[in-house]
Design a protein around this motif. Structure first.
Motif, mmCIF file in Angstrom:
data_model
loop_
_atom_site.group_PDB
_atom_site.id
_atom_site.type_symbol
_atom_site.label_atom_id
_atom_site.label_comp_id
_atom_site.label_asym_id
_atom_site.label_seq_id
_atom_site.Cartn_x
_atom_site.Cartn_y
_atom_site.Cartn_z
ATOM 1 N N ALA A 179 -17.270 58.907 74.560
ATOM 2 C CA ALA A 179 -17.288 57.693 75.380
ATOM 3 C C ALA A 179 -16.521 57.858 76.679
ATOM 4 N N THR A 180 -15.548 58.781 76.736
ATOM 5 C CA THR A 180 -14.782 58.982 77.966
ATOM 6 C C THR A 180 -15.586 59.717 79.026
ATOM 7 N N LEU A 181 -16.730 60.297 78.647
ATOM 8 C CA LEU A 181 -17.582 61.009 79.601
ATOM 9 C C LEU A 181 -18.731 60.149 80.111
ATOM 10 N N LEU A 182 -18.948 59.001 79.506
ATOM 11 C CA LEU A 182 -20.158 58.233 79.798
ATOM 12 C C LEU A 182 -19.876 57.088 80.767
ATOM 13 N N PRO A 183 -20.562 57.067 81.918
ATOM 14 C CA PRO A 183 -20.465 55.900 82.799
ATOM 15 C C PRO A 183 -20.914 54.637 82.079
ATOM 16 N N LYS A 184 -20.443 53.492 82.536
ATOM 17 C CA LYS A 184 -20.748 52.242 81.841
ATOM 18 C C LYS A 184 -22.217 51.846 81.961
#
Length: 652
Positions: A460-465
């Protein structure tokens, strides 16, 4: 770092030939001088609408640790990569950034890196005649001359015909259509020409997250407020100026009996006053550490590498132990903390970088004169620069994506995490372990260190919102100012890059973002760890099976970090593993009850389960399982943990 907004202008490009062009103002970091006008490094790039185009599957900006990891991951999916790099060296902080004494964890010889990262380390040792630690520096288990690191990475990339490298190239603009990036415009500093890349996915592995603003993605700079992160040690108010200090490392050679004193630099007295040059360091007693300590310049090395024990200053980050000895100067008192380089105008950026360079030059003069060691000689050839400083500053903190997930202090610091590992992230795409090491900023923060538990890198820390064909691939992931201090190191950046490259590759093949288990299967099968074990090497035959079982809760995790792959698995552990794998309760007692009730496992004639006995294959009634276990070599006798994990490997 930053650039002016582009401007459109009607320019005369040739006789009787006009066309629209865009002017970009940026900084050629390699051209920032130590003395004189810093604006000579400011570049005005005039780019016409029509420029040569290059098509590739994935564009990776930045050939540092994350960029190399990402490019290799994409290439192994048989996709093409365009890899750009501002400097003329690949390798980022390990080479161009001058930090060729790798910052790694205490388990690194066994765990904490990916298979390809270990190949990088092994190639360095092979190029150094098999020497375990060529520099013998005690801050790291692997200290080497930067050029050796460049050569090792070039050798890794050479067989990868799908990877094209563009040195001295900076991305200056990203164009979007319907919310997706379609092209990237780049400027080539040496050729003074432009390129346009057309890619299906764009990965930002730059040292400072330069593509985040170009992609128009929300990001944070500096320190967050306590009300935002809930972190005990966060500031009361957000402070964009509070960015970890940067450093220009350099290399010196020991030449006893000689005098190599450098000229006194301009503003020397004010720099010394600001920096407080000293070999005295304070290891706070409130953390249980030893307190203030004065380092000697030379002396005997401590017996254990990578243990951070106080020892001689010269060999702290020594790059060559053989005569003549060469040491890397990357010392806390040398850090430039007065100003941040993030989100500055190009003119300001060039000035700040020059000030940082002057700080390192002043530190060397202080060593020569006030410390009394004129025998050490600056070695410009080690960094391959005229001024002897690294080609690019050692950048500790980047812009950080406001991602779908964020790792905060309480997720990893030991006082909040009582078990052997930090907070469990079921969407893990890698692991890391390093101190929360905050070098001070010039905005009322004096720096700190906190000890974490071995942690995971959540997807989740790599994925844009929102859905966009863009991923961070370095220090620019969803962490905070504080946790960045633990996530910014060599093997962790590499692992983030491999994860980003894998996600992008699978997304291209599938046409949409892949499911987390698919990503994790790909990573584990290619030597990327998902769960922390201190005794499971990347070349272990059950590496992937153990990690894939563990991330689904189907592998025994005790009160230590041991995988113990060759130890027998007990009947109760097997019941818990089956329950977790098939989506049942994983509590030991509940799992045993469920396994009996569903007929998954046998009991004896007295209806006793014997949970602590070693499992044998006949204890499992495979015909009753929701899906069959993978076929394999079912040896008689106790089943090992590794063999049981392998039985899950090919199941749904």
């Amino acid at each position: 770092m930053n650039r002016h907004a582009p401007t459109r202008a009607l320019l005369l490009l040739a006789v009787l030939n006009t066309a629209w062009a865009t002017e970009y103002t940026t900084v050629d970091v390699q051209k920032v001088p130590v003395n004189g006008d810093p604006s000579v490094a400011v570049v005005k790039a005039v780019i016409p609408d029509s420029v040569p185009e290059i098509t590739c599957d994935v564009l990776v900006a930045g050939a540092g640790m994350g960029g190399i990891g990402a490019a290799l991951a994409v290439a192994r999916h048989d996709l093409s990569v365009c890899l750009t790099e501002e400097t003329d060296w690949i390798g980022g902080q390990a080479t161009a950034g001058g930090v060729s004494a790798l910052d790694e964890n205490k388990f690194i010889e066994i765990s904490g890196g990916t298979r390809r990262y270990y190949e990088f380390r092994n190639r360095i040792r092979a190029a150094s005649n098999g020497t375990f630690n060529p520099g013998g520096g005690y801050v790291s288990a692997l200290c080497f001359e930067p050029k050796i690191g460049v050569q090792a990475l070039e050798a890794m990339l050479a067989p990868e015909k799908r990877i094209r490298i563009f040195l001295r190239t900076q991305i200056v603009d990203l164009h979007q259509t319907n919310g997706q990036i379609t092209t990237a415009t780049a400027w080539q500093f040496d050729k003074k020409t432009a390129l346009r890349f057309r890619a299906k996915y764009v990965l930002d592995a730059t040292e400072t997250g330069d593509l985040l603003p170009l992609a128009k993605l929300p990001y944070v700079v500096g320190s967050e407020a306590k009300a935002d992160t809930g972190e005990t040690h966060a500031a009361d108010e957000p402070n964009p100026a509070c960015v970890q200090s940067l450093t220009y490392p350099f290399a010196i050679e020991r030449r006893d009996g000689e005098n190599h004193t450098t000229p006194k630099p301009a503003d020397y007295e004010s720099i010394v006053k600001r920096q407080g040059f000293s070999l005295r360091m304070n290891y706070p007693v409130e953390h249980g550490w030893r307190g203030a300590f004065e380092y000697s310049f030379y002396g005997d090395d401590p017996p254990i590498p990578n243990n951070m024990s106080p020892g001689p200053f010269f060999s702290w980050r020594r790059l060559r132990a053989a005569k003549p000895e060469i040491a890397l100067m990357n010392w806390p008192r040398q850090d430039y903390e007065a100003e941040s380089i993030l989100d500055r105008t190009p003119q300001d950026l060039a000035r700040v970088l020059q000030d940082a360079k002057r700080t390192s030059v002043a530190f060397l003069h202080w060593i020569h004169t006030e410390l009394g060691h004129p025998e050490v000689k600056l070695r410009p050839d080690i960094m391959d620069t005229a001024d002897g400083l690294s080609k690019y500053p050692y950048v500790r903190e980047s812009r950080r994506l406001l991602a779908r997930g964020r790792v905060v202090e309480q997720d990893i610091v030991e006082q909040y995490q009582p078990g052997p590992r930090a907070r469990w992230f079921p969407d893990s795409v890698g692991i890391g372990f390093y101190m929360v090491d905050i070098h001070p900023c010039g905005a009322n923060e004096r720096g700190r260190m906190m000890m974490p538990k071995p942690f995971q890198i959540p997807l989740a820390t790599l994925l844009p919102k929102h859905t966009i064909n863009f991923l961070p691939a370095g220090k620019n992931i969803g962490v905070t100012h504080l946790t960045n201090g633990a996530f910014r190191l060599h093997p962790i950046e590499w692992m983030v890059g491999e994860a980003a490259g894998t996600v992008a590759s699978l997304a291209i093949a599938k046409g949409s973002l892949p499911e987390t288990p698919e990503i994790q299967r790909d990573l584990a099968r290619n030597g990327v760890p998902l769960v922390w074990f201190d005794d499971l090497r990347v070349d272990h035959p059950a590496f992937a099976a153990i990690h894939l079982a563990a991330i689904r809760g189907a592998y025994p995790l005790g009160q230590d970090l041991h995988a113990s792959p060759d130890a027998p698995i007990t009947r109760a552990e097997a019941a818990a593993a089956l329950a977790a794998w098939y989506g049942e309760k994983s509590d030991r007692d509940a799992a045993v009850t469920s396994a009996i009730e569903k007929g998954w496992m046998a009991v004896d004639h007295r209806n006793w389960f014997h949970g602590d006995l070693p499992l044998i294959w006949t204890d499992i009634r495979e015909s009753k399982l929701p899906q069959p276990l993978a076929s394999g070599d079912r040896k008689p006798g106790p089943v090992t943990r590794a063999d049981f994990a392998r039985a899950f490997l090919e199941t749904p």
